[in-house]
Design a protein around this motif. Sequence first.
Motif, mmCIF file in Angstrom:
data_model
loop_
_atom_site.group_PDB
_atom_site.id
_atom_site.type_symbol
_atom_site.label_atom_id
_atom_site.label_comp_id
_atom_site.label_asym_id
_atom_site.label_seq_id
_atom_site.Cartn_x
_atom_site.Cartn_y
_atom_site.Cartn_z
ATOM 1 N N ASN A 49 42.737 40.900 45.142
ATOM 2 C CA ASN A 49 43.534 41.447 43.733
ATOM 3 C C ASN A 49 42.848 40.647 42.837
ATOM 4 O OD1 ASN A 49 45.400 43.439 45.555
ATOM 5 N ND2 ASN A 49 45.985 41.734 46.311
ATOM 6 N N ASN A 50 43.547 39.672 42.919
ATOM 7 C CA ASN A 50 43.494 38.595 41.326
ATOM 8 C C ASN A 50 41.377 38.444 41.268
ATOM 9 O OD1 ASN A 50 45.416 36.895 42.941
ATOM 10 N ND2 ASN A 50 46.143 38.210 40.760
ATOM 11 N N VAL A 51 40.846 38.452 42.139
ATOM 12 C CA VAL A 51 39.590 37.868 41.699
ATOM 13 C C VAL A 51 38.106 39.053 41.893
ATOM 14 C CG1 VAL A 51 37.575 36.079 42.138
ATOM 15 C CG2 VAL A 51 40.454 35.173 42.037
ATOM 16 N N GLY B 12 35.176 36.113 50.641
ATOM 17 C CA GLY B 12 34.856 35.633 48.992
ATOM 18 C C GLY B 12 35.277 36.973 48.710
ATOM 19 N N MET B 13 34.619 37.985 48.788
ATOM 20 C CA MET B 13 34.714 39.707 47.995
ATOM 21 C C MET B 13 35.772 40.275 48.831
ATOM 22 S SD MET B 13 31.328 40.722 48.880
ATOM 23 C CE MET B 13 31.315 42.261 47.123
ATOM 24 N N GLY B 14 37.055 39.230 49.265
ATOM 25 C CA GLY B 14 38.310 39.774 49.506
ATOM 26 C C GLY B 14 38.311 41.048 50.470
ATOM 27 N N ASN C 76 28.903 47.594 42.014
ATOM 28 C CA ASN C 76 29.863 48.170 43.413
ATOM 29 C C ASN C 76 31.278 47.183 42.688
ATOM 30 O OD1 ASN C 76 31.095 49.341 45.916
ATOM 31 N ND2 ASN C 76 31.135 47.457 46.767
ATOM 32 N N VAL C 77 31.132 45.637 42.447
ATOM 33 C CA VAL C 77 32.354 45.009 42.290
ATOM 34 C C VAL C 77 32.649 45.000 40.628
ATOM 35 C CG1 VAL C 77 32.380 42.612 41.516
ATOM 36 C CG2 VAL C 77 31.129 42.872 43.119
ATOM 37 N N LEU C 78 31.626 45.577 39.562
ATOM 38 C CA LEU C 78 32.992 46.148 38.084
ATOM 39 C C LEU C 78 33.128 47.074 38.880
ATOM 40 C CD1 LEU C 78 29.672 45.539 36.613
ATOM 41 C CD2 LEU C 78 31.399 43.884 36.369
ATOM 42 N N LYS C 79 33.446 48.284 39.627
ATOM 43 C CA LYS C 79 34.180 49.829 39.807
ATOM 44 C C LYS C 79 35.362 49.330 40.718
ATOM 45 C CE LYS C 79 33.742 54.003 41.621
ATOM 46 N NZ LYS C 79 32.420 55.120 42.461
ATOM 47 N N THR C 80 35.210 48.807 41.750
ATOM 48 C CA THR C 80 36.273 48.960 42.884
ATOM 49 C C THR C 80 37.665 47.433 42.839
ATOM 50 O OG1 THR C 80 34.765 46.870 43.792
ATOM 51 C CG2 THR C 80 34.902 49.429 44.854
ATOM 52 N N LYS C 81 36.086 46.552 41.473
ATOM 53 C CA LYS C 81 38.186 45.695 41.739
ATOM 54 C C LYS C 81 37.849 45.024 39.747
ATOM 55 C CE LYS C 81 39.243 42.580 45.278
ATOM 56 N NZ LYS C 81 38.034 41.838 44.758
ATOM 57 N N LYS C 82 37.959 46.161 38.833
ATOM 58 C CA LYS C 82 38.102 46.713 37.438
ATOM 59 C C LYS C 82 39.481 46.081 37.280
ATOM 60 C CE LYS C 82 39.579 51.071 37.893
ATOM 61 N NZ LYS C 82 39.716 52.936 37.717
ATOM 62 N N ASN C 83 40.238 46.067 37.773
ATOM 63 C CA ASN C 83 41.515 45.660 38.077
ATOM 64 C C ASN C 83 41.547 44.095 38.163
ATOM 65 O OD1 ASN C 83 42.510 48.206 37.164
ATOM 66 N ND2 ASN C 83 42.908 48.598 38.932
ATOM 67 N N ALA C 84 41.082 43.315 38.276
ATOM 68 C CA ALA C 84 40.905 41.900 39.070
ATOM 69 C C ALA C 84 40.911 41.168 37.496
ATOM 70 C CB ALA C 84 40.219 40.975 39.710
ATOM 71 N N LEU D 10 35.822 26.945 45.613
ATOM 72 C CA LEU D 10 36.782 26.492 45.530
ATOM 73 C C LEU D 10 37.853 27.442 44.823
ATOM 74 C CD1 LEU D 10 36.275 22.811 44.501
ATOM 75 C CD2 LEU D 10 37.931 23.633 46.716
ATOM 76 N N ILE D 11 37.580 27.657 43.732
ATOM 77 C CA ILE D 11 38.595 28.831 42.914
ATOM 78 C C ILE D 11 38.797 29.935 43.770
ATOM 79 C CG2 ILE D 11 38.055 30.910 41.322
ATOM 80 C CD1 ILE D 11 36.763 29.008 39.359
ATOM 81 N N LEU D 12 37.919 30.800 45.108
ATOM 82 C CA LEU D 12 37.553 31.692 46.093
ATOM 83 C C LEU D 12 39.305 31.262 46.572
ATOM 84 C CD1 LEU D 12 34.607 33.136 46.293
ATOM 85 C CD2 LEU D 12 36.758 34.385 45.553
ATOM 86 N N GLY D 13 39.527 29.710 46.656
ATOM 87 C CA GLY D 13 40.129 29.551 47.506
ATOM 88 C C GLY D 13 40.011 29.861 49.397
ATOM 89 N N LEU D 14 38.152 29.501 49.310
ATOM 90 C CA LEU D 14 37.319 30.205 50.805
ATOM 91 C C LEU D 14 37.624 28.301 51.482
ATOM 92 C CD1 LEU D 14 34.268 31.871 49.986
ATOM 93 C CD2 LEU D 14 36.634 32.613 51.336
ATOM 94 N N ILE D 15 37.519 27.655 50.275
ATOM 95 C CA ILE D 15 37.655 25.749 50.530
ATOM 96 C C ILE D 15 38.336 25.185 49.944
ATOM 97 C CG2 ILE D 15 34.979 25.445 51.516
ATOM 98 C CD1 ILE D 15 34.428 24.641 49.157
ATOM 99 N N GLU D 16 38.887 24.188 50.107
ATOM 100 C CA GLU D 16 40.781 23.602 49.347
ATOM 101 C C GLU D 16 39.511 21.838 49.233
ATOM 102 O OE1 GLU D 16 44.403 23.266 50.773
ATOM 103 O OE2 GLU D 16 44.387 25.415 51.580
#
Length: 472
Positions: A391-393, A198-200, A417-425, A355-361
Amino acid sequence: MLAWWPILLTINNVIFLKIDKLREENANYAVLLPEFLQKFITKLNSKEWFLLALSWLTFSFFIEYLLGLWEEELKIRGSNYVESKLLNKFRRLTFEEKSSRGKELSVLIEVDAQMVGNNWEFLVRDTFTAITLVILYFISIYVGLISFIFLGWMILIGVISYLFGRAIANNEKKYKEKRTKYSLLINEEVNKGNLIEGMGLNSHYEKQENHLRKKNEKLKLSFNRIFSLRNNLPFRLMIAFPLLIVSILTGLNLVLFWSIGYWFSRITANCLTYGNYSASVQRINNFLQLPEKNDNLEKLKLTNEIESISFKNVGFKYKSSQNWVLQNYNETFETKKINRLSGGNGKGKSTIIYLILGLIEPNDGEAIITDIKGKTYNLYQDINLRHWRENNVAYASHDNLIEGASTGQKQLANINNVLKTKKNAAIFLFDEADNALDREKQIKFYQKLEELTKNKLIIYVKHETNEKIKWT
């Protein structure tokens, strides 16, 4: 084993047959060679005979040494190959399968992968040995009886075994220290596979594990040189002493008898373990046949900024339950605001995030992505979901991968850590990620969320006791 045969025949001639002829001046040492070699080498002086004997001894031991290296390498690479296949399969499992198969995967890696590696080694070695024994049998018929003697070798065996034993023990200690880091990484992925995905971070963990696996494999193979020497040198010396007295007294072909008996017992023992090997292979194959989720890897890698995500008539229930978590669910999440979601346990908050993460449908309905240009995409049909998560989430949960701190400290470190490493999401999902923070830190966190709403889509999940999901 076959390379040692001329040596044994030569020692036989030295002890029993030709010793008197060597006392003559200008003696021909070629008479010490086995008869089939005398057809090709008709004359040798003492120096030439010594060099030939030394060369053949070196050659025969070198062959045994290389075979030992090959066998151990086959075992190491075989078990690592199976281990890699299992981990790659685990990463592709569906959400529910991954949640329930962690312990099974641990057993497959620790037990069954090693069993397969060991049996790959046994298969090659025992096949080679069986062929060698057949050749030895026909050679023994042709050249006649042999005897073997070499006084003092048992002391040498003890010294060599001790030295090799110490070296191998030290090497195993180093390997276990290196292996521990790799094992901890695997255990973390096994226990928190859905969170990691989920964290990519699947690709990150895959690269780390491949790097550590190859590093450990290289280290293990470097120790393999000493291991092969330990297995072959004392072992080859050890066959001499038991045959020392009995061969002289009886004149029997004890080397052949011993070889056939010893290797036949090894082959028989390995055949008896075939049931365990077969069971391991079956368990591994069953695991590899588990259903995989479809991440649409050939589909679009979305790069545009996102305006909204809309759920339309979405219904979802887990396979392990008869109850629907969501039915005819309709909602739109937009940028420039904090989309808040709250409710009691079991009301579908985390399911919406998955669902938003695409882990389930969803079982019914669809999720539509709208970018800033107005283009729309079906999340589960048009989008590369692995790229989407990586990349997007950006995703932060109440559970996290931080170790060695209090719950509040780990959550704060995880958020930062999430705010730093995924700032372009483009999308930020916070699933009760701040529920252990004190009031002061929660206010600062909320202020960061307000800043992100300028150009990001924010969904903030908070646990409350309301009977229904509440949006504000």
